[in-house]
Scaffold this motif. Sequence first.
Motif, short mmCIF file in Angstrom:
data_model
loop_
_atom_site.label_atom_id
_atom_site.label_comp_id
_atom_site.label_asym_id
_atom_site.label_seq_id
_atom_site.Cartn_x
_atom_site.Cartn_y
_atom_site.Cartn_z
N PRO A 44 7.73 -38.35 51.21
CA PRO A 44 8.42 -39.59 51.76
C PRO A 44 9.68 -39.47 51.63
N GLY A 45 10.38 -40.15 51.83
CA GLY A 45 11.74 -40.77 52.02
C GLY A 45 12.52 -39.04 52.26
N VAL A 46 11.88 -38.13 53.09
CA VAL A 46 13.18 -36.86 53.34
C VAL A 46 12.42 -36.88 54.73
N ALA A 47 13.86 -36.31 55.37
CA ALA A 47 13.07 -35.84 56.53
C ALA A 47 14.00 -34.45 57.07
N MET A 48 13.46 -34.06 57.90
CA MET A 48 13.68 -32.31 58.17
C MET A 48 14.47 -32.10 59.30
N PRO A 49 14.97 -33.13 60.50
CA PRO A 49 15.00 -32.57 61.45
C PRO A 49 15.18 -31.32 61.84
N HIS A 50 14.62 -30.41 62.87
CA HIS A 50 14.37 -29.43 63.48
C HIS A 50 13.68 -29.25 64.93
N PHE A 90 23.55 -32.54 55.60
CA PHE A 90 22.92 -33.62 55.13
C PHE A 90 23.23 -35.11 55.01
N THR A 91 22.67 -35.81 55.39
CA THR A 91 22.26 -36.98 55.43
C THR A 91 21.92 -38.07 54.87
N LYS A 92 23.01 -39.02 54.22
CA LYS A 92 22.12 -40.07 53.97
C LYS A 92 22.34 -41.57 54.32
N MET A 93 20.67 -41.91 55.19
CA MET A 93 21.05 -43.16 55.42
C MET A 93 20.65 -44.44 54.51
N ASN A 94 20.97 -45.53 54.86
CA ASN A 94 22.10 -46.70 54.26
C ASN A 94 20.71 -47.39 53.37
N GLN A 95 19.69 -47.36 54.47
CA GLN A 95 18.41 -47.32 54.17
C GLN A 95 17.18 -46.87 54.62
N ARG A 143 15.12 -41.28 54.32
CA ARG A 143 16.16 -41.60 54.33
C ARG A 143 17.37 -40.76 53.58
N LEU A 144 16.75 -39.08 53.24
CA LEU A 144 18.10 -38.54 53.55
C LEU A 144 17.13 -37.27 54.26
N PHE A 145 18.31 -37.19 55.18
CA PHE A 145 17.83 -36.35 56.53
C PHE A 145 18.75 -34.37 56.11
N LEU A 162 19.88 -39.08 45.39
CA LEU A 162 20.24 -38.19 46.36
C LEU A 162 20.10 -40.38 46.70
N MET A 163 19.08 -40.35 46.39
CA MET A 163 18.70 -41.29 47.12
C MET A 163 19.36 -42.98 46.61
N THR A 164 20.79 -42.61 45.64
CA THR A 164 21.68 -43.33 44.98
C THR A 164 23.20 -43.55 45.39
N VAL A 165 23.64 -42.35 46.10
CA VAL A 165 24.27 -42.22 47.08
C VAL A 165 24.26 -42.64 48.04
N GLU A 166 25.94 -43.25 47.63
CA GLU A 166 26.62 -44.44 48.33
C GLU A 166 28.16 -44.13 48.88
N THR A 167 28.41 -42.85 47.82
CA THR A 167 29.90 -41.98 48.37
C THR A 167 29.89 -40.96 48.30
#
Length: 152
Positions: free
Chosen positions: A61-67, A82-87, A101-103, A134-139
Amino acid sequence: MLKYFYENDLIRICSKTPDTWEEAVSLSCQNLLEKKIITQQYIDEIIACVQKYGAYIVIVPGVAMPHSSEESQGVLGTAISFTKMNQDVVFEEGNTEKNARLFFTLAAKNSDEHVENISKLSEMLMTDGLIEALMTVETMEDYRQVMTTFDV
């Protein structure tokens, strides 16, 4: 591994909210596309695989690994971004276990590199507290702080 993303400029923090999971997957691939590690064909293959097989890319939950397949003609090199979505991105309506949210987008030229990437990424994600941090990262400063706190 956090340093790998940072040192290779493979981090994106999205301020734009994707309208669909397909758009989120495409956004998560842009860094690799711009660096000519993958082509648009690879992005299209990932989306087609998720449409066919379901949200297999959401590994926890919360983590995707596109491949997609390491045999893809759309893979020109090996890397992970690594890509962090804002929601949260919803992959299956009504199933919050399949939100992400984390890719961490994988591209690999052969099966050995593919397995090695998955292994390294899995090991890193098992670090207590890392996913939550990592979920809290915004910058990028937030990312550097997480990188300093978690030496993985």
